[in-house]
Scaffold this active site. Structure first.
Site, PDB file in Angstrom:
ATOM      1  CD  GLN A   1       3.870   6.051   1.861  1.00  0.00           C
ATOM      2  OE1 GLN A   1       2.673   6.037   1.631  1.00  0.00           O
ATOM      3  NE2 GLN A   1       4.444   5.295   2.753  1.00  0.00           N
TER       4      GLN A   1
ATOM      5  NE  ARG B   1      -1.960   1.477   3.647  1.00  0.00           N
ATOM      6  CZ  ARG B   1      -1.484   2.654   4.007  1.00  0.00           C
ATOM      7  NH1 ARG B   1      -1.692   3.710   3.273  1.00  0.00           N
ATOM      8  NH2 ARG B   1      -0.776   2.774   5.117  1.00  0.00           N
ATOM      9  CG  MET B   2       3.221   3.093  -2.030  1.00  0.00           C
ATOM     10  SD  MET B   2       3.925   3.065  -3.648  1.00  0.00           S
ATOM     11  CE  MET B   2       2.900   1.821  -4.364  1.00  0.00           C
ATOM     12  CB  SER B   3      -1.064   6.527   2.136  1.00  0.00           C
ATOM     13  OG  SER B   3       0.153   7.093   2.526  1.00  0.00           O
ATOM     14  CB  THR B   4       0.738  10.393  -0.106  1.00  0.00           C
ATOM     15  OG1 THR B   4       2.044  10.010   0.306  1.00  0.00           O
ATOM     16  CG2 THR B   4      -0.164  10.540   1.087  1.00  0.00           C
TER      17      THR B   4
END
Ligand SMILES: [Zn+2]
Length: 582
Positions: A15, A9-12
């Site tokens: 990242q 997962r990459m939130s933004t």
């Protein structure tokens, strides 16, 4: 073969820029390979990755790939005994600890193992049941901001390393030494001619036996413009230039870990234009080391200046540091204004260390040094009281944790109540950790305080000066005195009034009376006949000098150096006394 589902997962966007995908994929692949697991990166035709989907409000678990995975678990399409690989628990959820905990337990309940790759921790239903404190400590850690930033900086470092490997030809960063410019169009570094000349000059001067002070002084006196924002050339900056391998064209990527600058990997050659030949660089650095050694040899290992860090120049506010001027009486140790040493505009003359110490110690004896310390609220008692309070708090938290553990183990609680308790316990655990740190700190302070008190009691203050004199080479004693002084004195400022003209003196001036009283030779001499003479000028100097001492208690005292003449014969007149054979 055990199936290992890798969830990413990459939130933004940040990242993504920070190289998160490559790193997370690499971590999963490496670990699966190590364990001989079958790596699975998609489920039901969907990549097991949530990019740009936040875990803060559990969106990844409802709309994202994680949601698909959780549904597959629920509907029995993920085989029991499979593994879920995540970098950190915060990849799964960043919602409240309670929500996060629910999510973890639902995965574990289904017989799926969770592995966090950053710390290689394995969580199973069994391990969590038998040692559940482990899990909520992990969850707790996940929410602690300092751990968070540590993880972030590790990520940044990996991104930087990758960048550096990928881009050997074109500049990685526009960061450059002060003698180079960066041309946006050609994407190249260009030398700034005038500055390069100055750097070359610095190297030449260093090789031809001129120390850092000498170089700084020369540059300041010749009004060579400073690189950057400072007003003057300082020794430390010149040293930085001489030791900086970017003059050779090298670039050394750096990172900051725990506030310490560290190298990453090898340096890159031919990154900047080379402006200094390697031979010149080596020679200059060798000269620097040699001069440094000579300096140290002269000072010896003794703690020369027990007032280190306390003495300031009253004219410009800079620190006064110790200089060794060779053999006494002409030479000896002197306190010099650092600003003046580099010709940066201060006119404060040097103060002989011995004279300064004499006056200050005399003052310290007179004002009853010990009363100053005990006048403060006894610091040891205060510290010990604080520590008792901290310990009390910690005991209380530990008792609460114990109580919750017993309750969870023995009582038949509904799930919600259990989770509430776990949450509360989690909070106590982190409070305990913080308290332990505070207690450790305070124990250290108490020890320091005790050391000083013991030392203080063992030293008769009236022998203070003699002690420091007799034990000039005793590093321990002098540094202990230094410690004591630092605890008592906040700041010492040296001041000097402007020079008096000969015609400004009068018969009833203190220095005239003292001079006549002290030296019979001048007793009947006409005033105008000696006020211009060197001996008198040296004698009169202390009458224009004064010292202000600011104590940690807030008290401030002023000491006029001329007020006490009893010791003048020993030091101020020095050679003159001998010369006239008085
Ligand atoms: Zn100064």
């Amino acid at each position: 073969m055990i199936k290992a589902y890798s969830y990413i997962r990459m939130s933004t966007e940040q990242q993504l820029k920070g190289d998160s995908l490559r790193r997370q994929k690499e971590l999963s692949a490496n670990y699966a390979k190590l364990k001989n697991w079958e790596l699975i990166e998609s489920i039901e035709g969907r990549d097991l990755a949530d990019i740009g989907i936040s875990a803060l409000h559990s969106k990844n678990a409802t709309e994202g790939a994680l949601g698909t995975f959780l549904t597959a678990i629920k509907e029995g399409r993920v085989v029991t005994g499979s593994v879920l690989l995540v970098e950190n628990l915060d990849r799964l959820s960043r919602a409240s600890a309670l929500t996060a905990f629910n999510q973890f337990s639902s995965i574990l309940e289904a017989g799926i193992e969770i592995v966090t790759l950053s710390d290689k921790k394995h969580y199973t239903k069994e391990s969590v049941n038998s040692n559940f404190s482990d899990l909520f400590i992990s969850i707790g850690i996940m929410f602690r901001s300092n751990e968070e930033s540590e993880i972030k900086s590790k990520r940044l470092k990996a991104a930087w390393e990758n960048k550096r490997n990928a881009a050997q030809q074109k500049p990685i960063t526009r960061c450059r030494p002060a003698w180079l410019d960066y041309d946006e169009r050609s994407k190249k570094f260009l030398p700034l001619k005038k500055r390069v000349e100055i750097v070359k000059l610095i190297f030449e001067m260093c090789i031809s036996t001129c120390g850092l002070y000498g170089i700084a002084r020369y540059l300041n006196e010749s009004h060579v413009p400073v690189f950057g924002r400072g007003k003057f050339w300082h020794r430390s900056y010149i040293k930085k230039i001489i030791c900086n391998r970017s003059v050779l064209g090298e670039f050394q990527p750096m990172t900051t870990e725990n506030n310490i600058r560290k190298y990453i990997g090898e340096s890159i050659n031919n990154y900047y234009p080379q402006i200094i030949k390697e031979d010149t660089f080596l020679l200059a650095n060798a000269a620097l080391v040699q001069r440094n050694k000579a300096d140290k040899g002269r000072k010896g290992k003794s703690f020369s200046n027990i007032f280190t860090g306390l003495v300031y120049c009253g004219a410009c506010g800079s620190k006064m540091t110790l200089k060794n001027r060779g053999m006494p009486p002409k030479g000896g140790k002197s306190l010099c204004c650092t600003n003046k040493q580099v010709s940066a505009g201060c006119m404060m003359p040097e103060w002989k260390l011995a004279e300064f110490e004499n006056i200050l110690f005399k003052h310290l004896r007179e004002i009853n040094f010990s009363s100053l310390i005990s006048g403060e609220k006894n610091p040891l008692a205060t510290l010990e009281e604080q520590q008792r309070v901290l310990q009390e708090k910690k005991n209380n938290r530990e008792m609460n944790i114990e109580r919750i553990l017993t309750t969870i183990e023995n009582e038949d609680l509904i799930d919600r109540a259990k989770k509430e308790l776990i949450l509360r316990m989690n909070q106590y655990v982190s409070e305990c950790e913080n308290l332990s740190k505070l207690i450790e700190d305070s124990a250290q302070k108490i020890q320091q305080e005790k050391d000083i008190t013991i030392y203080f009691e063992s030293v008769n203050m009236n022998n203070f000066l003699d002690l420091s004199k007799n034990k000039e080479d005793d590093y321990y004693t002098r540094s202990a005195i230094h410690q004591l002084l630092v605890k008592t004195i906040k700041k010492i400022t040296l001041l000097q009034e402007v020079e008096k003209y000969p015609y400004e003196y009068d018969e009833d001036d203190k220095e005239i009376i003292s001079f006549r009283a002290k030296y019979q030779f001048y007793r009947n001499e006409n005033l105008s006949s000696f006020v211009e003479n060197k001996d008198f000028l040296r004698f009169a100097l202390p009458f224009r000098r004064y010292i202000t001492v600011k104590y940690t208690t807030g008290e401030e005292r002023q000491i006029w150096c001329g007020d006490d003449t009893s010791h003048l014969g020993n030091w101020s007149l020095g050679g003159a006394y001998m010369q006239y054979n008085l």
